[in-house]
Enzyme design. Structure first.
Site, PDB file in Angstrom:
ATOM      1  N   TYR A  36       0.822  -1.215   0.000  1.00 10.82           N
ATOM      2  CA  TYR A  36       0.000   0.000   0.000  1.00 10.82           C
ATOM      3  C   TYR A  36       0.857   1.267   0.000  1.00 10.82           C
ATOM      4  O   TYR A  36       0.389   2.337  -0.386  1.00 10.82           O
ATOM      5  CB  TYR A  36      -0.919   0.054   1.225  1.00 10.82           C
ATOM      6  CG  TYR A  36      -1.953  -1.036   1.324  1.00 10.82           C
ATOM      7  CD1 TYR A  36      -2.171  -1.951   0.298  1.00 10.82           C
ATOM      8  CD2 TYR A  36      -2.722  -1.148   2.485  1.00 10.82           C
ATOM      9  CE1 TYR A  36      -3.117  -2.945   0.425  1.00 10.82           C
ATOM     10  CE2 TYR A  36      -3.684  -2.141   2.605  1.00 10.82           C
ATOM     11  CZ  TYR A  36      -3.862  -3.044   1.588  1.00 10.82           C
ATOM     12  OH  TYR A  36      -4.811  -4.032   1.726  1.00 10.82           O
ATOM     13  N   HIS A  94       0.505 -11.888   2.150  1.00 13.17           N
ATOM     14  CA  HIS A  94      -0.506 -11.127   1.402  1.00 13.17           C
ATOM     15  C   HIS A  94      -1.198 -11.975   0.339  1.00 13.17           C
ATOM     16  O   HIS A  94      -2.418 -11.952   0.219  1.00 13.17           O
ATOM     17  CB  HIS A  94       0.137  -9.898   0.763  1.00 13.17           C
ATOM     18  CG  HIS A  94      -0.836  -8.825   0.445  1.00 13.17           C
ATOM     19  ND1 HIS A  94      -0.524  -7.489   0.470  1.00 13.17           N
ATOM     20  CD2 HIS A  94      -2.138  -8.870   0.079  1.00 13.17           C
ATOM     21  CE1 HIS A  94      -1.584  -6.762   0.151  1.00 13.17           C
ATOM     22  NE2 HIS A  94      -2.573  -7.586  -0.106  1.00 13.17           N
TER      23      HIS A  94
END
Length: 254
Positions: A36, A94
């Protein structure tokens, strides 16, 4: 580890004040990720807040290109520096792609947990078979599994696995990536309860045993509205209408 009923998804949040405001209005679970690019924003927002660090669950994720043992340790250290924290409460794999190898990746996460660098080992975007393999390899129990979950995409087999194995399913994109107001069943239930389609999505998810939605919001108004959605009480007919949506659309496939 116990997660609050709702958390804050932070993808795209670029202002620390958004994080501190979220904590001020009542959020106690912050979800970010290395990819991010905003871990420092989350850390600064947490530092600006008067909420004690020990009251907040901070989660981040190791991206798919950094899942070799050495890279897991290196990037986790870098995440700690960006977050300005001594430990991370929940660290996820992730996605189980690219450099992911369960026999090599997961022991590195176990080691970080043994050392107290992280609290729980999380997984994200796994299939049931991948979860089963991970559970066989991990010494520590799966602390959480994060997946896309909303009225248009309801992976029931993943929720069943979470319930059977005693870990929470953390639902990202719970508002269907801004499309809540386009789903007829959700709109109808919202009109019945004199609330918004977004509130209905969150209420529907939060009422499901074992699911923790993590909507993103930036303004105080939306942050507060998402928390208030937990006060909406759906009737069994409402839940059946949304559960029965036959459209299946994964918005964030691999």
């Amino acid at each position: 580890m116990t997660l609050s009923r709702i958390g804050l998804g932070t993808m795209g949040i670029e202002e620390p004040d958004t994080i501190s405001t979220a904590l001020e209005v009542g959020y106690r679970h912050l979800d970010t990720a290395q990819i991010y690019g905003n871990e420092a924003v989350v850390g600064e927002g947490l530092a600006r807040s008067s909420v004690p660090r020990e009251d907040v669950t901070v989660a981040t994720k190791v991206w798919a290109d950094s899942l070799t043992p050495d890279d897991v340790r290196r990037t986790t250290r870098e995440s700690l520096e960006r977050l300005d924290l001594e430990s991370i409460d929940l660290l996820y794999v992730h996605r189980p792609i690219e450099t992911y190898d369960p026999e090599r990746t997961l022991p590195a996460f176990d080691a970080l947990s043994d050392e107290g660098v992280i609290g729980g080992v999380g997984l994200s975007n796994f299939t049931v078979d991948e979860l089963e393999r991970a559970a066989d390899v991990l010494e520590h129990p799966i602390a959480a599994h994060q997946v896309e979950y909303h009225p248009l995409f309801q992976p029931g087999e993943l929720l069943e696995h979470a319930r059977e194995n005693g870990y929470p399913l953390v639902a990202y994109s719970p508002l269907a990536n801004g499309r809540a107001g386009e789903i007829d069943a959700v709109v109808s239930v919202a009109e019945k309860h004199n609330t918004t389609p977004e509130a209905i999505c969150l209420a529907w998810l939060a009422e499901k045993d074992g699911i923790v939605p993590i909507p993103k919001a930036s303004s105080r108004e939306h942050l507060e509205a998402n928390l208030k959605a937990l006060e909406v009480e759906l009737e069994s007919e409402d839940r059946r209408r949304i559960d029965g949506i036959d459209e299946t659309e994964e918005l964030f496939p691999e």
